[in-house]
Design an enzyme around this catalytic site. Structure first.
Site, PDB file in Angstrom:
ATOM      1  N   LYS A 181       0.843  -1.199   0.000  1.00 28.51           N
ATOM      2  CA  LYS A 181       0.000   0.000   0.000  1.00 28.51           C
ATOM      3  C   LYS A 181       0.882   1.255   0.000  1.00 28.51           C
ATOM      4  O   LYS A 181       0.689   2.159  -0.816  1.00 28.51           O
ATOM      5  CB  LYS A 181      -0.897   0.007   1.255  1.00 28.51           C
ATOM      6  CG  LYS A 181      -1.581   1.340   1.507  1.00 28.51           C
ATOM      7  CD  LYS A 181      -2.437   1.299   2.751  1.00 28.51           C
ATOM      8  CE  LYS A 181      -1.707   1.610   4.032  1.00 28.51           C
ATOM      9  NZ  LYS A 181      -1.461   3.030   4.318  1.00 28.51           N
ATOM     10  N   ASN A 182       1.836   1.299   0.936  1.00 27.17           N
ATOM     11  CA  ASN A 182       2.604   2.535   1.088  1.00 27.17           C
ATOM     12  C   ASN A 182       3.519   2.804  -0.104  1.00 27.17           C
ATOM     13  O   ASN A 182       3.826   3.959  -0.395  1.00 27.17           O
ATOM     14  CB  ASN A 182       3.415   2.500   2.388  1.00 27.17           C
ATOM     15  CG  ASN A 182       2.513   2.692   3.601  1.00 27.17           C
ATOM     16  OD1 ASN A 182       1.337   3.022   3.460  1.00 27.17           O
ATOM     17  ND2 ASN A 182       3.064   2.479   4.788  1.00 27.17           N
TER      18      ASN A 182
ATOM     19  N   ARG B 142      -3.533  10.969   4.750  1.00 29.42           N
ATOM     20  CA  ARG B 142      -2.361  11.826   4.812  1.00 29.42           C
ATOM     21  C   ARG B 142      -1.456  11.680   3.586  1.00 29.42           C
ATOM     22  O   ARG B 142      -0.835  12.642   3.142  1.00 29.42           O
ATOM     23  CB  ARG B 142      -1.572  11.504   6.088  1.00 29.42           C
ATOM     24  CG  ARG B 142      -0.324  12.327   6.222  1.00 29.42           C
ATOM     25  CD  ARG B 142       0.393  12.086   7.522  1.00 29.42           C
ATOM     26  NE  ARG B 142       1.759  12.549   7.458  1.00 29.42           N
ATOM     27  CZ  ARG B 142       2.141  13.784   7.719  1.00 29.42           C
ATOM     28  NH1 ARG B 142       1.261  14.680   8.075  1.00 29.42           N
ATOM     29  NH2 ARG B 142       3.408  14.130   7.633  1.00 29.42           N
TER      30      ARG B 142
ATOM     31  N   CYS C 227      -4.690  13.650  12.961  1.00 28.55           N
ATOM     32  CA  CYS C 227      -4.731  12.221  12.650  1.00 28.55           C
ATOM     33  C   CYS C 227      -4.806  11.478  13.963  1.00 28.55           C
ATOM     34  O   CYS C 227      -4.268  11.935  14.970  1.00 28.55           O
ATOM     35  CB  CYS C 227      -3.464  11.851  11.897  1.00 28.55           C
ATOM     36  SG  CYS C 227      -3.269  10.084  11.711  1.00 28.55           S
TER      37      CYS C 227
ATOM     38  N   ARG D 132       1.468  14.596  13.377  1.00 29.81           N
ATOM     39  CA  ARG D 132       1.927  14.429  11.988  1.00 29.81           C
ATOM     40  C   ARG D 132       1.985  15.748  11.195  1.00 29.81           C
ATOM     41  O   ARG D 132       1.237  15.950  10.241  1.00 29.81           O
ATOM     42  CB  ARG D 132       1.063  13.408  11.261  1.00 29.81           C
ATOM     43  CG  ARG D 132       1.009  12.097  11.975  1.00 29.81           C
ATOM     44  CD  ARG D 132       0.209  11.059  11.231  1.00 29.81           C
ATOM     45  NE  ARG D 132       1.050  10.262  10.352  1.00 29.81           N
ATOM     46  CZ  ARG D 132       0.606   9.234   9.640  1.00 29.81           C
ATOM     47  NH1 ARG D 132      -0.649   8.914   9.683  1.00 29.81           N
ATOM     48  NH2 ARG D 132       1.404   8.534   8.891  1.00 29.81           N
TER      49      ARG D 132
ATOM     50  N   ASP E 135       6.335  19.951   8.471  1.00 33.41           N
ATOM     51  CA  ASP E 135       7.509  20.829   8.419  1.00 33.41           C
ATOM     52  C   ASP E 135       8.692  20.219   7.656  1.00 33.41           C
ATOM     53  O   ASP E 135       9.421  20.923   6.950  1.00 33.41           O
ATOM     54  CB  ASP E 135       7.942  21.221   9.845  1.00 33.41           C
ATOM     55  CG  ASP E 135       8.294  20.011  10.689  1.00 33.41           C
ATOM     56  OD1 ASP E 135       7.465  19.066  10.751  1.00 33.41           O
ATOM     57  OD2 ASP E 135       9.390  19.982  11.276  1.00 33.41           O
TER      58      ASP E 135
ATOM     59  N   ASP F  25       4.461   0.335  12.088  1.00 35.12           N
ATOM     60  CA  ASP F  25       3.222  -0.223  11.533  1.00 35.12           C
ATOM     61  C   ASP F  25       3.007  -1.691  11.922  1.00 35.12           C
ATOM     62  O   ASP F  25       1.976  -2.263  11.568  1.00 35.12           O
ATOM     63  CB  ASP F  25       3.217  -0.081  10.008  1.00 35.12           C
ATOM     64  CG  ASP F  25       2.972   1.362   9.564  1.00 35.12           C
ATOM     65  OD1 ASP F  25       2.631   2.202  10.408  1.00 35.12           O
ATOM     66  OD2 ASP F  25       3.129   1.643   8.352  1.00 35.12           O
TER      67      ASP F  25
ATOM     68  N   ARG G  85      -8.750   0.049   4.516  1.00 34.80           N
ATOM     69  CA  ARG G  85      -7.785   0.989   3.951  1.00 34.80           C
ATOM     70  C   ARG G  85      -6.480   0.276   3.617  1.00 34.80           C
ATOM     71  O   ARG G  85      -5.755   0.714   2.723  1.00 34.80           O
ATOM     72  CB  ARG G  85      -7.465   2.103   4.963  1.00 34.80           C
ATOM     73  CG  ARG G  85      -8.602   3.064   5.197  1.00 34.80           C
ATOM     74  CD  ARG G  85      -8.139   4.187   6.084  1.00 34.80           C
ATOM     75  NE  ARG G  85      -6.837   4.670   5.620  1.00 34.80           N
ATOM     76  CZ  ARG G  85      -5.962   5.317   6.366  1.00 34.80           C
ATOM     77  NH1 ARG G  85      -6.229   5.582   7.623  1.00 34.80           N
ATOM     78  NH2 ARG G  85      -4.816   5.723   5.875  1.00 34.80           N
TER      79      ARG G  85
HETATM   80  C1  UD1 Z   1       4.737   6.607   6.351  1.00 40.10           C
HETATM   81  C2  UD1 Z   1       3.763   5.477   6.175  1.00 40.10           C
HETATM   82  C3  UD1 Z   1       3.137   5.088   7.521  1.00 40.10           C
HETATM   83  C4  UD1 Z   1       4.252   4.772   8.528  1.00 40.10           C
HETATM   84  C5  UD1 Z   1       5.250   5.930   8.606  1.00 40.10           C
HETATM   85  C6  UD1 Z   1       6.433   5.616   9.499  1.00 40.10           C
HETATM   86  C7  UD1 Z   1       2.941   5.909   3.944  1.00 40.10           C
HETATM   87  C8  UD1 Z   1       1.805   6.274   3.068  1.00 40.10           C
HETATM   88  N1  UD1 Z   1       2.725   5.911   5.259  1.00 40.10           N
HETATM   89  O1  UD1 Z   1       3.989   7.731   6.823  1.00 40.10           O
HETATM   90  O2  UD1 Z   1       2.318   3.935   7.327  1.00 40.10           O
HETATM   91  O3  UD1 Z   1       3.671   4.568   9.804  1.00 40.10           O
HETATM   92  O4  UD1 Z   1       5.749   6.232   7.291  1.00 40.10           O
HETATM   93  O5  UD1 Z   1       7.091   4.481   9.076  1.00 40.10           O
HETATM   94  O6  UD1 Z   1       4.003   5.571   3.467  1.00 40.10           O
HETATM   95  N2  UD1 Z   1       6.860  14.204  10.886  1.00 40.10           N
HETATM   96  C9  UD1 Z   1       7.039  15.539  11.219  1.00 40.10           C
HETATM   97  N3  UD1 Z   1       7.051  16.465  10.213  1.00 40.10           N
HETATM   98  C10 UD1 Z   1       6.909  16.113   8.903  1.00 40.10           C
HETATM   99  C11 UD1 Z   1       6.728  14.759   8.576  1.00 40.10           C
HETATM  100  C12 UD1 Z   1       6.697  13.832   9.580  1.00 40.10           C
HETATM  101  O7  UD1 Z   1       7.192  15.873  12.384  1.00 40.10           O
HETATM  102  O8  UD1 Z   1       6.946  17.001   8.031  1.00 40.10           O
HETATM  103  C13 UD1 Z   1       6.820  13.194  11.963  1.00 40.10           C
HETATM  104  C14 UD1 Z   1       5.462  12.509  12.027  1.00 40.10           C
HETATM  105  O9  UD1 Z   1       4.584  13.263  12.824  1.00 40.10           O
HETATM  106  C15 UD1 Z   1       5.805  11.189  12.642  1.00 40.10           C
HETATM  107  C16 UD1 Z   1       7.211  10.894  12.097  1.00 40.10           C
HETATM  108  O10 UD1 Z   1       7.721  12.150  11.648  1.00 40.10           O
HETATM  109  O11 UD1 Z   1       5.884  11.291  14.030  1.00 40.10           O
HETATM  110  C17 UD1 Z   1       7.225   9.880  10.955  1.00 40.10           C
HETATM  111  O12 UD1 Z   1       6.539  10.389   9.863  1.00 40.10           O
HETATM  112  P1  UD1 Z   1       6.873   9.993   8.344  1.00 40.10           P
HETATM  113  O13 UD1 Z   1       8.099   9.141   8.270  1.00 40.10           O
HETATM  114  O14 UD1 Z   1       6.835  11.240   7.541  1.00 40.10           O
HETATM  115  O15 UD1 Z   1       5.614   9.097   8.016  1.00 40.10           O
HETATM  116  P2  UD1 Z   1       4.616   9.196   6.802  1.00 40.10           P
HETATM  117  O16 UD1 Z   1       5.389   9.384   5.533  1.00 40.10           O
HETATM  118  O17 UD1 Z   1       3.528  10.141   7.100  1.00 40.10           O
END
Ligand code: UD1
Length: 422
Positions: A22-23, A94, A118, A123, A126, A308, A400
């Protein structure tokens, strides 16, 4: 709203085919915005999140056609593009934010809604904003939308992320492939889904090196062409089904699985008393002997233990011998399955980012509620091992991320059915 009814009935045996990730697919689909030529994705999973991304891409002007019962996605984006990702779609998922990088690369501007709150934590965006700003984007927040523009297109740059965000790495990659000059992303995420995206972009003509390491180098090109790309195996679905025989006993072969996708998870399974063998077709999993042993788990970016799989691992440890501590380092507030598992007789204490699980002899069936995608499947796993009947409500979360979960588990002997509400 549908529910899933599970009856605990002992050992499982047989094979479970694992779908495409999925991801990975959610990052690969927006790559179609980068080229006028078609991008075809094979081994796509059939999930509601994929339909949401299809809807989002269609709203931007791309075409996505599901072929072969949804296993193949034929995408193209040759007409006019509307660079606005609307709140009504983005708030559902997201991963919608993954259109930001490709829109900026193709058009030089984009307006993308912020995803909003969320259930598993704040999440924020930045890291995405910093990464795209390094490539020359100017990004402002207005009325809940990120308004991104460039002066004469994106320009290659070196950027170090403060945290190895998966989504920000994907957005940076998709932006930098069409930027002028070369870019280096430091502290990049190393997840297999990122490697898969880089492979697909390379098949489209991008010049990328170092994916799968924490430093990725991209040489911008003028245009990308069409390609056909198979989506990598879903390591989270794989890990989830590997836990089924670990929890219930028996032996299950997860078809398409590879240890390299779930190495840190396999190490914890081994310590807990679960044997994993790589075969020609996938991974064969069985409990070694006796009761599962307690293990401590810390979630970390890849190659660490995946967040996950934390909820599903907790379901296993509920009936382990001894006390396990699970530490969640990626998301705040990701223990919402704990109170539901406690309704089934689990003994868990949650304090901040730590959950202490005192193993009990057995769980008991109960009515429980799914709070998010991975939590919902952890309750199903717990229900498979519990005495009596478990009803998991709010299973739209499940749809999902897991295709045909009832069919896949029923095929290995589980008693599970979907109850459709009138
Ligand atoms: C992706 C996966 C999700 C998985 C996560 C971590 C997809 C579609 N989803 O989510 O299933 O749980 O990786 O392995 O691929 N963060 C910030 N600022 C940002 C971006 C992220 O603070 O701009 C924080 C988030 O709040 C979170 C952490 O970084 O605490 C990890 O987020 P991130 O690695 O970006 O996860 P996703 O890409 O959203």
């Amino acid at each position: 709203m549908d529910s899933i009814l599970v009856r605990g009935n002992g050992p499982l045996s047989g094979q479970i085919p694992i779908a495409g990730a999925k991801n990975a697919c959610l990052a690969l689909m927006p790559a179609t915005l980068l080229s006028e030529e078609p991008l075809t994705l094979t081994n796509a999973p059939r999930l509601s999140d994929i339909r949401t991304m299809t809807q989002l891409l269609a709203s931007l002007g791309a075409e996505v056609t599901a072929l072969q019962d949804g296993k193949v996605l034929a995408t193209s984006c040759h007409g006019e593009i509307t660079p606005v990702a609307d709140y009504d779609i983005v708030r559902k998922m997201r991963a919608s934010n993954l259109v930001l990088g490709p829109l900026l690369a193709r058009l030089g501007h984009a307006v993308v809604s912020l995803p909003g709150g969320c259930a598993i934590g704040a999440r924020p965006m930045d890291i995405h904003i910093d990464a795209l700003s390094a490539l020359g984007a100017e990004i402002e927040l207005k009325d809940g939308y990120l308004h991104a523009t460039t002066r004469g297109g994106l320009k290659g740059a070196t950027h170090q992320m403060r945290f190895a965000s998966v989504g920000a790495t994907e957005n940076f990659l998709m932006a930098a492939v069409l930027a002028k000059g070369s870019s280096v992303l430091k502290n990049a995420a190393r997840e297999p889904e990122i490697v898969d995206l880089a492979r697909c972009l390379r098949a489209m003509g991008a010049e990328i090196e170092g994916e799968g390491t924490s430093e990725i180098t991209i040489q911008g090109v003028d245009r990308l062409h069409g390609a056909t790309h198979p989506v990598v195996t879903d390591r989270i679905e794989l890990g989830t089904y590997m836990l089924a025989p670990a929890i219930c006993g028996g032996e299950v072969e997860c078809l398409g699985g590879r240890i390299a996708l779930v190495e840190s998870f396999c190490e914890k399974l081994d310590a807990a008393g679960v044997a994993v063998e790589e075969t020609e077709r996938g991974l064969k999993v069985r409990r070694k002997n006796g009761r599962i042993r307690a293990v401590d788990v810390v979630t970390e970016p890849f190659p660490g233990f995946p967040t996950d799989l934390q909820a599903q691992m907790m379901a296993l440890l509920c009936t382990a011998e001894g006390t396990s501590v699970l530490e969640e380092r990626i998301f705040e507030n990701r223990f919402m399955h704990a109170p539901e598992l406690m309704r089934m007789g689990a003994k868990i204490e949650v304090q901040g980012g730590h959950a202490t699980v005192h193993g009990v002899e057995s769980l008991k069936g109960a009515r429980v509620m799914a709070t998010d995608l991975r939590a919902s499947v952890s309750l199903i796993l717990a229900g498979l091992a519990a005495e009596g009947e478990t009803v998991v409500s709010r299973v739209y979360h499940l749809d999902r991320g897991y295709e045909r979960v009832e069919d896949k588990l029923r095929a290995v002997g589980a008693q599970i059915e979907r109850v459709r509400d009138e």
